[in-house]
Design a protein around this motif. Sequence first.
Motif, mmCIF file in Angstrom:
data_model
loop_
_atom_site.group_PDB
_atom_site.id
_atom_site.type_symbol
_atom_site.label_atom_id
_atom_site.label_comp_id
_atom_site.label_asym_id
_atom_site.label_seq_id
_atom_site.Cartn_x
_atom_site.Cartn_y
_atom_site.Cartn_z
ATOM 1 N N SER A 156 0.863 -1.183 0.000
ATOM 2 C CA SER A 156 0.000 0.000 0.000
ATOM 3 C C SER A 156 0.900 1.234 0.000
ATOM 4 O O SER A 156 1.245 1.768 1.059
ATOM 5 N N PRO A 157 1.316 1.700 -1.178
ATOM 6 C CA PRO A 157 2.301 2.787 -1.273
ATOM 7 C C PRO A 157 1.954 4.033 -0.476
ATOM 8 O O PRO A 157 2.844 4.714 0.025
ATOM 9 N N GLU A 158 0.643 4.322 -0.337
ATOM 10 C CA GLU A 158 0.277 5.551 0.384
ATOM 11 C C GLU A 158 0.628 5.485 1.869
ATOM 12 O O GLU A 158 0.664 6.514 2.539
ATOM 13 N N SER A 159 0.886 4.291 2.377
ATOM 14 C CA SER A 159 1.244 4.177 3.801
ATOM 15 C C SER A 159 2.747 4.222 4.033
ATOM 16 O O SER A 159 3.203 4.415 5.168
ATOM 17 N N HIS A 160 3.529 4.039 2.982
ATOM 18 C CA HIS A 160 4.972 3.895 3.159
ATOM 19 C C HIS A 160 5.634 5.164 3.690
ATOM 20 O O HIS A 160 6.343 5.133 4.693
ATOM 21 N N GLU A 161 5.415 6.277 3.001
ATOM 22 C CA GLU A 161 6.121 7.497 3.408
ATOM 23 C C GLU A 161 5.657 8.013 4.775
ATOM 24 O O GLU A 161 6.509 8.378 5.606
ATOM 25 N N PRO A 162 4.353 8.047 5.086
ATOM 26 C CA PRO A 162 3.961 8.484 6.440
ATOM 27 C C PRO A 162 4.582 7.619 7.534
ATOM 28 O O PRO A 162 5.054 8.142 8.559
ATOM 29 N N ALA A 163 4.589 6.295 7.345
ATOM 30 C CA ALA A 163 5.183 5.412 8.356
ATOM 31 C C ALA A 163 6.684 5.630 8.469
ATOM 32 O O ALA A 163 7.243 5.650 9.574
ATOM 33 N N LEU A 164 7.345 5.815 7.315
ATOM 34 C CA LEU A 164 8.792 6.013 7.322
ATOM 35 C C LEU A 164 9.171 7.319 8.019
ATOM 36 O O LEU A 164 10.125 7.371 8.809
ATOM 37 N N LEU A 165 8.415 8.371 7.768
ATOM 38 C CA LEU A 165 8.708 9.657 8.405
ATOM 39 C C LEU A 165 8.427 9.615 9.904
ATOM 40 O O LEU A 165 9.143 10.253 10.688
ATOM 41 N N ALA A 166 7.426 8.858 10.296
ATOM 42 C CA ALA A 166 7.170 8.696 11.730
ATOM 43 C C ALA A 166 8.323 7.956 12.402
ATOM 44 O O ALA A 166 8.786 8.337 13.482
ATOM 45 N N LEU A 167 8.807 6.891 11.760
ATOM 46 C CA LEU A 167 9.958 6.150 12.299
ATOM 47 C C LEU A 167 11.195 7.027 12.357
ATOM 48 O O LEU A 167 11.988 6.947 13.310
ATOM 49 N N LEU A 168 11.373 7.850 11.341
ATOM 50 C CA LEU A 168 12.531 8.752 11.307
ATOM 51 C C LEU A 168 12.530 9.666 12.523
ATOM 52 O O LEU A 168 13.552 9.812 13.208
ATOM 53 N N ASN A 169 11.386 10.272 12.834
ATOM 54 C CA ASN A 169 11.318 11.158 13.992
ATOM 55 C C ASN A 169 11.451 10.405 15.314
ATOM 56 O O ASN A 169 12.012 10.922 16.280
ATOM 57 N N LEU A 170 10.940 9.186 15.355
ATOM 58 C CA LEU A 170 11.108 8.378 16.566
ATOM 59 C C LEU A 170 12.586 8.063 16.821
ATOM 60 O O LEU A 170 13.006 7.921 17.971
ATOM 61 N N ALA A 171 13.369 7.956 15.761
ATOM 62 C CA ALA A 171 14.779 7.570 15.894
ATOM 63 C C ALA A 171 15.699 8.735 16.233
ATOM 64 O O ALA A 171 16.797 8.531 16.759
ATOM 65 N N VAL A 172 15.276 9.953 15.950
ATOM 66 C CA VAL A 172 16.152 11.111 16.147
ATOM 67 C C VAL A 172 16.515 11.256 17.630
ATOM 68 O O VAL A 172 15.640 11.296 18.499
ATOM 69 N N LYS A 173 17.796 11.271 17.901
ATOM 70 C CA LYS A 173 18.311 11.468 19.265
ATOM 71 C C LYS A 173 17.754 10.442 20.261
ATOM 72 O O LYS A 173 17.597 10.753 21.445
ATOM 73 N N ASP A 174 17.445 9.250 19.779
ATOM 74 C CA ASP A 174 16.939 8.202 20.659
ATOM 75 C C ASP A 174 17.592 6.884 20.267
ATOM 76 O O ASP A 174 17.160 6.214 19.323
ATOM 77 N N GLU A 175 18.640 6.515 20.981
ATOM 78 C CA GLU A 175 19.425 5.334 20.645
ATOM 79 C C GLU A 175 18.586 4.058 20.718
ATOM 80 O O GLU A 175 18.696 3.168 19.872
ATOM 81 N N LYS A 176 17.727 3.956 21.746
ATOM 82 C CA LYS A 176 16.913 2.750 21.888
ATOM 83 C C LYS A 176 15.978 2.567 20.698
ATOM 84 O O LYS A 176 15.820 1.458 20.174
ATOM 85 N N ASN A 177 15.344 3.646 20.276
ATOM 86 C CA ASN A 177 14.437 3.540 19.134
ATOM 87 C C ASN A 177 15.197 3.203 17.853
ATOM 88 O O ASN A 177 14.695 2.450 17.008
ATOM 89 N N LYS A 178 16.392 3.771 17.685
ATOM 90 C CA LYS A 178 17.201 3.430 16.498
ATOM 91 C C LYS A 178 17.420 1.921 16.426
ATOM 92 O O LYS A 178 17.247 1.296 15.371
ATOM 93 N N ILE A 179 17.838 1.355 17.529
ATOM 94 C CA ILE A 179 18.135 -0.082 17.565
ATOM 95 C C ILE A 179 16.858 -0.899 17.381
ATOM 96 O O ILE A 179 16.834 -1.881 16.619
ATOM 97 N N ASN A 180 15.788 -0.488 18.041
ATOM 98 C CA ASN A 180 14.526 -1.227 17.939
ATOM 99 C C ASN A 180 13.957 -1.214 16.523
ATOM 100 O O ASN A 180 13.369 -2.206 16.069
ATOM 101 N N ILE A 181 14.130 -0.107 15.833
ATOM 102 C CA ILE A 181 13.620 -0.007 14.458
ATOM 103 C C ILE A 181 14.328 -1.021 13.556
ATOM 104 O O ILE A 181 13.701 -1.709 12.746
ATOM 105 N N VAL A 182 15.649 -1.110 13.706
ATOM 106 C CA VAL A 182 16.400 -2.085 12.901
ATOM 107 C C VAL A 182 16.034 -3.509 13.308
ATOM 108 O O VAL A 182 15.821 -4.383 12.452
#
Length: 393
Positions: A91-117
């Motif tokens: 569902s291409p329309e969901s890809h970019e919103p989800a990716l941008l949300a993950l990007l902001n969750l990862a900023v300056k948050d080491e735990k979220n960076k690791i959890n996302i991967v």
Amino acid sequence: MESPHSPASFPSSPSYSSSSEGHSADGIFDADEPRTPLAVRRALQLLYSGDPDLRVQAARDIRRLTKTSHRCRRQLAEAVGPLVSMLRVDSPESHEPALLALLNLAVKDEKNKINIVEAGALEPIISFLKSEDLNLQESATASLLTLSASSTNKPIISASGAIPLLVDILRDGTPQAKADAVMALSNLSTYPNNLGIILHTNPIPFIVDILKTCKKSSKTAEKCCSLIESLVEYDEGRIALTSEEGGVLAVVEVLESGTLQSREHAVGALLTMCESDRCKYREPILREGVIPGLLELTVQGTPKSQSKARTLLQLLRESPYPRSEIQPDTLENIVCNIISQIDGDDQSGKAKKMLAEMVQVSMEQSLRHLQQRALVCTPTSDLPIASEVPSKS
């Protein structure tokens, strides 16, 4: 992995009112659970719903809530699994919103960076690097930039095959994607095994192209020079830089007008080259008018820059020819005198005065060199008048 929560886990709540949009994310609290903002609970409720449109709205809300709030990044950490699952759906329309949300969750948050991967985000993100949707490609590159800041993630990202695709972005991406790709590669290069992988992709021509066009005092220029400094430790990297038209000159220009950190990387790259094979690289470095910038670094650079600049000046000064063949007032003797002054007790007045003289002499010599090079390269009928000879910027 997905959170076990279901939509029933959250109390039903009304939609956002227009009056609540102006409140900060940390200021909207549920009366029963004062430590959890109501906006966070609502976003999670939408995210766990079975409605694709509501999940997209939740991703957008999470992106907004986590843009500047570290507290919300922690409170929304459980959103990582559902958001990663949105990257995998057809569902291409969901890809970019989800990716941008993950990007902001990862900023300056080491735990979220690791959890996302760990949640499996790399596979879809890497596929987005090959997308024809340039916005999605940009978002994927920015995500890898953020995730690669984690030392835990660096070997995992390289093992996933991201490095060649990031180099492809250097060549063909949008300006923003190129800048983010350079920074991501710079992050990845600090993991020892990754540097050889990066070198194997022959990125230097594309890095030089970016360095030529970006502002020399920018973060992009700093990361370009950082990568170049690492890559010229290898013979293949040194050959690639000197073979690329304007490659050494681009590094010299950063040495002259970059940030303190950029200039440190630039002088480090040139010193590495000269120390590896002085006879081979001395002339290509001198040819680009490096002396004034080096002299300035010996006075105004970081402690590392000053030391490296002095060492490089010595290597550039010492000639393979007998000293009797060198005119007493040549550039090299002026450089020698300045070094002796800087190393002595009086480092301020005399050194600065001699530095100004040095810069003037070198600029005159550089201009003559450019004019001579123009004469060699330009047919007689096309020669410009003196005022039209381009200056180095």
